[in-house]
Design a protein around this motif. Structure first.
Motif, mmCIF file in Angstrom:
data_model
loop_
_atom_site.group_PDB
_atom_site.id
_atom_site.type_symbol
_atom_site.label_atom_id
_atom_site.label_comp_id
_atom_site.label_asym_id
_atom_site.label_seq_id
_atom_site.Cartn_x
_atom_site.Cartn_y
_atom_site.Cartn_z
ATOM 1 N N HIS A 22 -4.973 -6.507 -11.966
ATOM 2 C CA HIS A 22 -4.511 -5.455 -12.876
ATOM 3 C C HIS A 22 -4.995 -5.807 -14.270
ATOM 4 C CE1 HIS A 22 -2.041 -2.403 -14.763
ATOM 5 N NE2 HIS A 22 -1.714 -1.952 -13.580
ATOM 6 N N ASP A 56 -4.323 2.606 -7.387
ATOM 7 C CA ASP A 56 -5.640 2.363 -6.793
ATOM 8 C C ASP A 56 -5.479 1.468 -5.563
ATOM 9 O OD1 ASP A 56 -8.121 1.216 -6.164
ATOM 10 O OD2 ASP A 56 -8.816 1.318 -8.243
ATOM 11 N N ARG A 57 -6.009 1.909 -4.438
ATOM 12 C CA ARG A 57 -5.779 1.174 -3.188
ATOM 13 C C ARG A 57 -6.394 -0.221 -3.177
ATOM 14 N NH1 ARG A 57 -5.562 5.440 1.861
ATOM 15 N NH2 ARG A 57 -3.450 6.157 1.329
ATOM 16 N N HIS A 74 0.366 6.678 -6.819
ATOM 17 C CA HIS A 74 -1.083 6.829 -6.928
ATOM 18 C C HIS A 74 -1.772 5.584 -7.465
ATOM 19 C CE1 HIS A 74 0.032 10.921 -6.109
ATOM 20 N NE2 HIS A 74 0.855 10.876 -7.153
ATOM 21 N N ASP A 130 1.116 3.963 -2.926
ATOM 22 C CA ASP A 130 0.722 5.367 -2.711
ATOM 23 C C ASP A 130 1.687 6.336 -3.399
ATOM 24 O OD1 ASP A 130 -1.448 4.596 -1.269
ATOM 25 O OD2 ASP A 130 -0.785 5.403 0.670
ATOM 26 N N ARG A 174 0.826 -1.210 0.000
ATOM 27 C CA ARG A 174 0.000 0.000 0.000
ATOM 28 C C ARG A 174 0.862 1.263 0.000
ATOM 29 N NH1 ARG A 174 -4.421 2.471 3.007
ATOM 30 N NH2 ARG A 174 -5.650 0.731 2.237
ATOM 31 N N SER A 181 -3.675 -2.379 -4.691
ATOM 32 C CA SER A 181 -2.602 -2.609 -3.713
ATOM 33 C C SER A 181 -3.039 -3.642 -2.684
ATOM 34 C CB SER A 181 -2.270 -1.323 -2.959
ATOM 35 O OG SER A 181 -1.694 -0.372 -3.803
#
Lengths: 307, 307
Positions: B144, B75-76, B73, B70, B66, B79
């Protein structure tokens, strides 16, 4: 047992043996290269992997990848790489299945099992290592230039190996020693335990040729049928086989009081069923011509082998 | 031990704890969904995986995915999926390391180990299953949309898990009980055993953002340093720690007469070294601004934790 294929049983068997010898040599060459022993304290781990992986077994799974790949004119070097990765996955499962806490076997492919030749901790880690290496080899750009093909191969192999495949089947097999499984449950058990990896091997040939899932349906049918036929033959061998030829302990299911195709169907009906499955497997290939000759011959071979 | 970061140690610790709680909840939610217990004889296998995987541990590896994601950027949700896959890989290694033939541990994360709560065979298979599932989850298109990214993730994770990573490090760790390892060898051992998976976790954030290998160099330096600092802190905890807080047996290295960072450097120099590594790890991030605040805070956290 013998199943006739267009009256050409003998030449079909010769065809399988020739392809098998070729694939076995190729798989060993890859393992020799990929499992070179490092000059550090991990040497023992590599020795253990080599002991289990090199020069052993029928190499049925790599043979299936090759035969299915031949249908779609897949480069044989690529089929071989994928075949070696599947074989590594199979060998890992044998190492873990043989552990004292599992089937507790001393002999495998005519050699001491890994935990006997080395020790239990090394056996666990050799299995774990081959498990990871199978994915590493599969996803290497040398396996296929298209990352979509590589990721599809990983996805299907991971499914075939995990709790919805091989590992789940082994869990059911352990439960079989105390539970009373009926025929549908034993069938499901074997579809997971040995069928999933055999199905992957066949389907991999098509994935390498970018055949979409719809186009793989006949191959899936073929794989399901030979997977079951293979297991029925294995159950028959457990009762009737020769331990020296098999290179492993037999009569174990009987001793454990485990439900198998033979205990549930009787040996004669089991033999018949295996023959029917072989015919059915071959029927799935009716849309193909001569390019499927090896796959047809393998279908007969899986029930004829004596080890 | 405390390392000051721009005079903001307290808020950095709070930042880590908040992100950690959020990531832990997300990982548990995914595990709950992915490890739903089937109504068949494999139920016990899934129960064992859930026992080991859900609601336990610091979730350091998902937190690192995570935090690195970050930076770019990412997408959480993506992650988090990758973090859960790495955590599954980590949990599998804990289950196998705890086995009687390995470290023979009864307690892990404050609960009985899997082979104690269930049995050895189930523990082997639960580990094997999580190993395969980690790859299955990673390579799922939901992780992904770009198959190249998925195949890169698989490749790096397979390397980190196999004989040139985690499994190889565990093999060296077993050898450490009888061999006399020096500091470079212990460092190498730990880089494989715990470092490789920590490095993967950090690098995965960048892979998800399609950052090419060159662009990942600072992150690799950061990961190498925090990995070693983490392990030195672990060795210190093994000597000074509280078993109730740690949720596992301590003082085991000493009892086994194993060379560790503490036995080789002494506790004071080990502590100093861990502090230097944290500073060095943070220095690798000098090219980033505020978006690296969480990664910086984690660097300090890995040596401050009391469990």
């Amino acid at each position: 047992m013998t199943v006739r294929i267009d009256g050409e049983t003998a030449s079909a068997a010769m065809r399988v043996r020739a392809a098998q010898a070729d694939v076995a040599a190729g798989v060993d060459e890859l393992f020799e290269r990929w499992l070179a022993v490092p000059a550090d304290p991990r040497a023992r781990l590599y020795e253990a992997m080599r002991h289990a992986a090199i020069a052993g077994g029928k190499r049925l799974r790599p043979l299936l990848v090759r035969a299915a790949g031949d249908l779609f004119h897949v480069d044989r070097a690529l089929s071989l790489r994928v075949g070696a990765a599947v074989e590594a996955m199979h060998v890992y499962s044998l190492i873990h299945d043989d552990l004292p806490c599992m089937d507790d076997d001393d002999l495998r492919r005519g050699k001491p099992t890994v935990h006997r030749a080395f020790d239990e901790a090394t056996a666990v880690l050799a299995g774990d290592s081959l498990h990871a290496l199978a994915f590493e080899w599969l996803v290497d750009p040398a396996t296929h230039s298209d990352p979509f093909v590589r990721s599809e191969l990983v996805r299907e192999l991971a499914r075939a190996a995990g709790p919805a495949g091989m590992a789940g089947g082994q869990m059911m097999d352990l439960a079989a020693e105390t539970a009373d499984f009926d025929l549908p449950t034993v069938t499901r058990l074997q579809q997971l335990k040995t069928g999933a990896l055999i199905a992957f091997s066949v389907e991999a040939g098509a994935i390498l040729a970018r055949i979409p899932p719809d186009g793989r349906i006949p191959l899936r049918g073929y794989a399901r049928d030979i997977g079951l036929a293979f297991q029925i033959a294995d159950d028959i061998m457990d009762v009737e086989g020769d331990e020296a030829l098999a290179g492993k302990a037999l009569h174990k299911d009987e001793a454990a009081g485990k439900a198998t195709f033979v205990t549930l169907m009787g040996i004669e009906r089991a033999r018949e069923q295996a023959g029917l499955l072989v015919e059915q497997a071959i029927a799935h290939l009716s849309g193909y011509g001569d390019e499927a000759a090896l796959l047809r011959a393998i279908a007969a071979y899986v029930v004829e082998r004596d080890h």
